[in-house]
Design a protein around this motif. Sequence first.
Motif, PDB file in Angstrom:
ATOM      1  N   LEU A   1       0.864  -1.179   0.000  1.00  0.00           N
ATOM      2  CA  LEU A   1       0.000   0.000   0.000  1.00  0.00           C
ATOM      3  C   LEU A   1       0.899   1.227   0.000  1.00  0.00           C
ATOM      4  O   LEU A   1       2.023   1.178   0.504  1.00  0.00           O
ATOM      5  N   THR A   2       0.402   2.322  -0.534  1.00  0.00           N
ATOM      6  CA  THR A   2       1.203   3.540  -0.576  1.00  0.00           C
ATOM      7  C   THR A   2       0.332   4.780  -0.432  1.00  0.00           C
ATOM      8  O   THR A   2      -0.873   4.736  -0.703  1.00  0.00           O
ATOM      9  N   THR A   3       0.969   5.864  -0.042  1.00  0.00           N
ATOM     10  CA  THR A   3       0.294   7.160   0.000  1.00  0.00           C
ATOM     11  C   THR A   3       0.479   7.898  -1.319  1.00  0.00           C
ATOM     12  O   THR A   3      -0.163   8.905  -1.558  1.00  0.00           O
ATOM     13  N   GLY A   4       1.378   7.404  -2.163  1.00  0.00           N
ATOM     14  CA  GLY A   4       1.658   8.065  -3.440  1.00  0.00           C
ATOM     15  C   GLY A   4       0.579   7.802  -4.464  1.00  0.00           C
ATOM     16  O   GLY A   4      -0.165   6.830  -4.384  1.00  0.00           O
ATOM     17  N   LYS A   5       0.498   8.695  -5.450  1.00  0.00           N
ATOM     18  CA  LYS A   5      -0.493   8.515  -6.505  1.00  0.00           C
ATOM     19  C   LYS A   5      -0.146   7.312  -7.372  1.00  0.00           C
ATOM     20  O   LYS A   5      -1.015   6.574  -7.810  1.00  0.00           O
ATOM     21  N   LYS A   6       1.141   7.124  -7.626  1.00  0.00           N
ATOM     22  CA  LYS A   6       1.618   5.991  -8.425  1.00  0.00           C
ATOM     23  C   LYS A   6       2.697   5.297  -7.606  1.00  0.00           C
ATOM     24  O   LYS A   6       3.616   5.933  -7.110  1.00  0.00           O
ATOM     25  N   PHE A   7       2.576   4.012  -7.455  1.00  0.00           N
ATOM     26  CA  PHE A   7       3.517   3.233  -6.656  1.00  0.00           C
ATOM     27  C   PHE A   7       4.927   3.346  -7.221  1.00  0.00           C
ATOM     28  O   PHE A   7       5.169   3.070  -8.394  1.00  0.00           O
ATOM     29  N   ASN A   8       5.862   3.749  -6.380  1.00  0.00           N
ATOM     30  CA  ASN A   8       7.259   3.888  -6.778  1.00  0.00           C
ATOM     31  C   ASN A   8       7.990   2.568  -6.517  1.00  0.00           C
ATOM     32  O   ASN A   8       8.691   2.420  -5.520  1.00  0.00           O
ATOM     33  N   LYS A   9       7.802   1.634  -7.422  1.00  0.00           N
ATOM     34  CA  LYS A   9       8.393   0.305  -7.268  1.00  0.00           C
ATOM     35  C   LYS A   9       9.923   0.354  -7.204  1.00  0.00           C
ATOM     36  O   LYS A   9      10.521  -0.274  -6.324  1.00  0.00           O
ATOM     37  N   PRO A  10      10.600   1.090  -8.100  1.00  0.00           N
ATOM     38  CA  PRO A  10      12.067   1.144  -8.006  1.00  0.00           C
ATOM     39  C   PRO A  10      12.554   1.725  -6.671  1.00  0.00           C
ATOM     40  O   PRO A  10      13.531   1.234  -6.099  1.00  0.00           O
ATOM     41  N   GLY A  11      11.865   2.730  -6.171  1.00  0.00           N
ATOM     42  CA  GLY A  11      12.241   3.314  -4.879  1.00  0.00           C
ATOM     43  C   GLY A  11      12.059   2.325  -3.747  1.00  0.00           C
ATOM     44  O   GLY A  11      12.892   2.241  -2.830  1.00  0.00           O
ATOM     45  N   PHE A  12      10.972   1.564  -3.793  1.00  0.00           N
ATOM     46  CA  PHE A  12      10.697   0.569  -2.762  1.00  0.00           C
ATOM     47  C   PHE A  12      11.768  -0.523  -2.777  1.00  0.00           C
ATOM     48  O   PHE A  12      12.298  -0.910  -1.735  1.00  0.00           O
ATOM     49  N   ILE A  13      12.124  -0.994  -3.959  1.00  0.00           N
ATOM     50  CA  ILE A  13      13.161  -2.026  -4.082  1.00  0.00           C
ATOM     51  C   ILE A  13      14.487  -1.494  -3.535  1.00  0.00           C
ATOM     52  O   ILE A  13      15.187  -2.188  -2.784  1.00  0.00           O
ATOM     53  N   LYS A  14      14.801  -0.275  -3.871  1.00  0.00           N
ATOM     54  CA  LYS A  14      16.044   0.338  -3.389  1.00  0.00           C
ATOM     55  C   LYS A  14      16.044   0.429  -1.858  1.00  0.00           C
ATOM     56  O   LYS A  14      17.058   0.144  -1.203  1.00  0.00           O
TER      57      LYS A  14
END
Length: 156
Positions: A127-140
């Motif tokens: 789940l995220t608060t962002g409008k579009k899930f930042n998958k690369p940021g999450f992986i990092k």
Amino acid sequence: MSAFPAWERFSLPSLLVMSLRPSVKFHALYDGDVFCGLAYYVEGDETVYLTYLAINKQLRGQGYGSKVLSLLEDRFPDKQIIIDIEPVVSSAKNYKQRVSRLKFYEKNGFHRTKQMLKDQDGEFETLTTGKKFNKPGFIKDLKKMSFGFYQFKIEK
């Protein structure tokens, strides 16, 4: 210990070692002298991964969890906050708890991403608060937090 099943928890020594990284924060939460719970998160360039938010069992339902989420959003206004929860599936033994948890996070501005974090212990819905899930940021963030040792996949 009651907020997360044993199979979902990193060991305390692992949490402490990972929290040695400047980007990883491990906070005890107090209201005056009263211990309210803990928050454990990693701050990335564009994201904040809230790994654990656990409120003292006797204080749940009194707004502490919402207050912590609000404080995180205030502290990181330009970053999306990401969490993962057990997927809401009707066959789960703790189905009602899972529904309740999802409703809590949705009430606090999170939305479903349709992405699953999969690791050796199972799969968890992100789940995220962002409008579009930042998958690369999450992986990092996951790699940064675990010194690259945590084995996982993020997929639909």
